[in-house]
Write a protein that holds these residues in place. Structure first.
Motif, PDB file in Angstrom:
ATOM      1  N   ASN A  57       1.092  -1.174   0.042  1.00 20.42           N
ATOM      2  CA  ASN A  57       0.040   0.072   0.007  1.00 20.42           C
ATOM      3  C   ASN A  57       0.906   1.317   0.046  1.00 20.42           C
ATOM      4  O   ASN A  57       0.291   2.271   0.338  1.00 20.42           O
ATOM      5  N   ALA A  93      -3.816   8.024  -2.993  1.00 20.95           N
ATOM      6  CA  ALA A  93      -4.989   8.004  -1.904  1.00 20.95           C
ATOM      7  C   ALA A  93      -6.115   6.954  -2.233  1.00 20.95           C
ATOM      8  O   ALA A  93      -6.698   6.343  -1.639  1.00 20.95           O
ATOM      9  N   ARG A  96      -5.081   3.434  -2.033  1.00 17.40           N
ATOM     10  CA  ARG A  96      -5.010   3.153  -0.926  1.00 17.40           C
ATOM     11  C   ARG A  96      -6.181   2.717  -0.065  1.00 17.40           C
ATOM     12  O   ARG A  96      -6.427   1.882   0.541  1.00 17.40           O
ATOM     13  N   ALA A  97      -7.349   3.570  -0.734  1.00 18.12           N
ATOM     14  CA  ALA A  97      -8.683   3.445  -0.011  1.00 18.12           C
ATOM     15  C   ALA A  97      -9.034   1.943  -0.130  1.00 18.12           C
ATOM     16  O   ALA A  97      -9.962   1.654   0.356  1.00 18.12           O
ATOM     17  N   ILE A  99      -7.328  -0.601  -0.120  1.00 19.15           N
ATOM     18  CA  ILE A  99      -6.242  -1.651   0.520  1.00 19.15           C
ATOM     19  C   ILE A  99      -6.271  -1.396   1.961  1.00 19.15           C
ATOM     20  O   ILE A  99      -5.756  -0.182   2.239  1.00 19.15           O
ATOM     21  N   GLY A 100      -6.877  -2.483   2.813  1.00 16.36           N
ATOM     22  CA  GLY A 100      -6.962  -2.197   4.180  1.00 16.36           C
ATOM     23  C   GLY A 100      -5.763  -2.510   4.858  1.00 16.36           C
ATOM     24  O   GLY A 100      -4.945  -3.442   4.493  1.00 16.36           O
ATOM     25  N   MET A 101      -5.529  -1.579   5.923  1.00 23.92           N
ATOM     26  CA  MET A 101      -4.192  -2.237   6.696  1.00 23.92           C
ATOM     27  C   MET A 101      -4.569  -2.128   8.144  1.00 23.92           C
ATOM     28  O   MET A 101      -5.207  -1.175   8.585  1.00 23.92           O
ATOM     29  N   LEU A 108      -4.860   4.007  16.329  1.00 19.99           N
ATOM     30  CA  LEU A 108      -6.159   4.500  16.166  1.00 19.99           C
ATOM     31  C   LEU A 108      -6.119   5.857  16.289  1.00 19.99           C
ATOM     32  O   LEU A 108      -5.076   6.431  16.895  1.00 19.99           O
ATOM     33  N   LEU A 120     -14.536   8.110   9.728  1.00 19.78           N
ATOM     34  CA  LEU A 120     -13.833   9.077   8.762  1.00 19.78           C
ATOM     35  C   LEU A 120     -13.490   8.790   7.648  1.00 19.78           C
ATOM     36  O   LEU A 120     -13.781   9.673   6.658  1.00 19.78           O
ATOM     37  N   GLY A 121     -13.137   7.518   7.285  1.00 16.01           N
ATOM     38  CA  GLY A 121     -12.627   7.257   5.925  1.00 16.01           C
ATOM     39  C   GLY A 121     -13.987   7.164   5.091  1.00 16.01           C
ATOM     40  O   GLY A 121     -14.031   7.537   3.679  1.00 16.01           O
ATOM     41  N   LYS A 124     -14.834  10.907   4.398  1.00 15.41           N
ATOM     42  CA  LYS A 124     -14.242  11.994   3.664  1.00 15.41           C
ATOM     43  C   LYS A 124     -13.407  11.043   2.479  1.00 15.41           C
ATOM     44  O   LYS A 124     -13.222  11.853   1.297  1.00 15.41           O
ATOM     45  N   VAL A 125     -13.342  10.037   2.545  1.00 18.96           N
ATOM     46  CA  VAL A 125     -12.694   9.108   1.091  1.00 18.96           C
ATOM     47  C   VAL A 125     -13.854   8.401   0.266  1.00 18.96           C
ATOM     48  O   VAL A 125     -14.173   8.766  -0.819  1.00 18.96           O
ATOM     49  N   ARG A 127     -16.983   9.358   0.720  1.00 19.25           N
ATOM     50  CA  ARG A 127     -18.058  10.336   0.479  1.00 19.25           C
ATOM     51  C   ARG A 127     -19.463   9.999   0.911  1.00 19.25           C
ATOM     52  O   ARG A 127     -20.343  10.447   0.012  1.00 19.25           O
ATOM     53  N   ARG A 169     -12.274  -0.323  11.469  1.00 22.77           N
ATOM     54  CA  ARG A 169     -11.879   0.696  10.441  1.00 22.77           C
ATOM     55  C   ARG A 169     -11.455   0.462   9.111  1.00 22.77           C
ATOM     56  O   ARG A 169     -11.838   0.921   8.227  1.00 22.77           O
ATOM     57  N   MET A 173     -14.015  -0.005   4.791  1.00 23.11           N
ATOM     58  CA  MET A 173     -13.870   0.615   3.796  1.00 23.11           C
ATOM     59  C   MET A 173     -14.044  -0.411   2.497  1.00 23.11           C
ATOM     60  O   MET A 173     -14.129   0.114   1.345  1.00 23.11           O
TER      61      MET A 173
END
Ligand SMILES: Nc1ncnc2c1ncn2[C@@H]1O[C@H](COP(=O)(O)OP(=O)(O)OP(=O)(O)O)[C@@H](O)[C@H]1O
Ligand SMILES: [Mg+2]
Lengths: 264, 215
Positions: A57, A93, A96-97, A99-101, A108, A120-121, A124-125, A127, A169, A173
């Motif tokens: 990532n 970005a 990466r959105a 690909i979780g890690m 946190l 948050l993700g 903002k990511v 939307r 978290r 996504m």
């Protein structure tokens, strides 16, 4: 399995090379991860496991070779005239959105509640509207057993609970692949189980994962395949049964013996 | 004593100038210091050294020298500012150098894992700064920044030396007419104290408000 191997892999790594200064850390890695597979990466300290995950990532750049996630080269885009160009922050970005890690030390956001960490993700990511983001966040927090901790700050949670927020978290996504780097090694032994159970459930639901761990029971029971790394190379690669039966492989034997020692 | 009372409106005017200059300097240095502080942490290499040098040099120069330079020096370069503008510029340039360091320190106190976690969920640079770094850094930022604000109010007394009638010079002029120095100096000191003490109180409120992160 036979069908899986015909479809294109979610993660496709070819001849990956990476140095820190003069220290060659990844020395030609080839690895395919099919949809729904759980690839467990084991190996002694310093063998390059973390670096491999971080390259996928792009938390680390790589020097040579290729990493494709869902057919897209993560580190570079084709420049004008055929050369390779590093991707912009914006492109990274977006990649990466998907690909979780999950991190060894949780990472946190300490100023946000469990729910806000997950929201948050999504906001903002992805939307998503707030109501939907909260609904998804709550769904996942309930799934990892934290339905009663939605409004707790990370500092009010145990290590095992924090790590489960970390997992929520990442999976909220809806990533194509989830990268887990020794996510239980900072936990007290009695908290390891609750986190691994969550991962096991994700595996059962078909989440594609690359898991670095020293938990051999987990590797054996949950892993579709095991990859044994040493010296920046993949030394052995196969099903858990195949790999763990290679007791004549000296370095694997030494590694497994050392893990046994630590456990008992 | 009557004179002294009659001079109160005059002192009030001086106080307003002190507050006005301080407020302008606080705002300008906050904006410039934040931008340059972020740039020194995240910006490209060619930006690092100019900012580093600016910050180190200006923090090494006595404020008074800077005020005289802007006041007497700039006209030599055909840059003509009003008296007030030139001292606001001097104080702002000086404060900015400090704020850069405060911002840099606050950002760098945040563990790198926070940035990485932000990257991992797909946040872009600006979003990471806004939603991950800033809310945590502000807690480290506030105490030294409030100090800098208090310092600005006190330091602004130096502008009286180029003839701007701020609180300091107003006091001195009233003393010159009334010949009752002690009560007036005490009154002046009290005024500075009230301003700065309210700032300190406000800052403690603010800090408590951001104390949600336990480590
Ligand atoms: N940021 C870095 N700068 C320089 N060298 C690094 C960096 N990160 C890792 N290395 C080096 O790269 C090599 C591989 O490290 P890596 O963390 O990938 O190993 P690992 O297999 O994850 O080990 P462990 O089991 O201890 O976590 C080590 O020699 C390490 O010292
Ligand atoms: Mg590691």
């Amino acid at each position: 399995m036979a069908e899986n191997s015909k479809t294109s892999p979610v993660v496709r790594i070819r001849d990956l090379r990476k140095s820190f200064g003069t220290n060659l850390v990844l020395d030609g890695i080839d690895l395919d991860v099919q949809k729904g597979e759980v690839v467990v990466v084991i190996g002694p300290s310093g063998s390059g496991k973390t670096t491999l995950l971080r390259c996928i990532n792009l938390l680390e750049t790589y020097d040579e070779g290729s990493i494709q996630v869902d057919g897209l080269e993560v580190g570079f885009r084709d420049g004008t005239g055929g050369g390779r160009q590093r991707r912009s922050d914006r492109e990274l970005a977006r990649i990466r959105a998907d690909i979780g890690m999950v991190f060894q030390l949780f990472n946190l956001f300490p100023h946000l509640t469990a729910r806000e960490n997950v929201v948050l993700g999504l906001r903002k990511v992805r939307r998503l509207p707030l109501a939907e983001a909260r609904r998804i966040a709550e769904h996942w927090l309930v799934r990892v057993g934290l339905g009663d901790k939605l409004d707790s700050l990370p500092s009010q949670l145990s290590g095992g609970q924090q790590q489960r927020v970390g997992i929520a978290r990442a999976v909220a996504m809806d990533p194509k692949v989830l990268l887990l780097d020794e996510i239980t090694s900072a936990l007290d032994p009695e908290l390891v189980g609750e986190v691994l159970t969550v991962v096991q459930e994700l595996a059962r639901d078909g989440m594609t994962m690359i898991v670095v761990t020293h938990e051999m029971a987990f590797a054996r029971d949950v892993g579709s395949r095991i990859v044994f790394m040493d010296g920046g190379r993949i030394q052995i690669h196969g099903t858990p049964r195949e790999v763990l039966s290679q007791t004549r492989h000296d370095r694997l034997k030494a590694f497994l013996a050392r893990i046994e020692l630590k456990l008992h | 004593m009557i004179f002294a009372l009659q001079s109160l409106p005059y002192l009030w005017q001086g106080l307003l100038i002190t507050l006005e200059v301080s407020a302008l300097v606080v705002v300008f240095s906050l904006i410039a210091g934040t931008i340059l502080g972020v740039a020194i942490v995240y910006g490209p290499r060619w930006l690092y050294w100019p900012i580093r040098i600016y910050s180190d040099v200006l923090r090494g120069i006595p404020l008074l020298v800077l005020i005289f330079f802007m006041y007497y020096g700039l006209p030599l370069f055909k840059i003509n500012l009003t008296n007030l503008a030139s001292v606001v510029l001097a104080l702002s340039a000086f404060k900015t150098a400090h704020i850069i360091e405060v911002v840099r320190g606050a950002i760098q106190s945040i563990p790198v894992g926070q940035t990485e976690a932000g990257k991992t969920i797909g946040l872009r640079f600006g979003q990471r700064l806004l939603y991950v770094i800033a809310p945590q850094a502000v807690r480290r930022f506030l105490p030294p920044w409030i100090n800098a604000v208090v310092d600005t109010v006190k330091g602004s007394a130096l502008i009286s030396l180029v003839g701007i009638v701020d609180l300091m010079l107003a006091i001195q002029q009233v003393i010159g007419r009334t010949y009752i120095p002690m009560p007036l100096y005490v009154l002046g000191a009290l005024m500075y104290f009230v301003i700065n003490y309210s700032l300190s109180l406000a800052s403690r409120r603010l800090e408590a408000r951001f104390a949600y992160i336990r480590e």
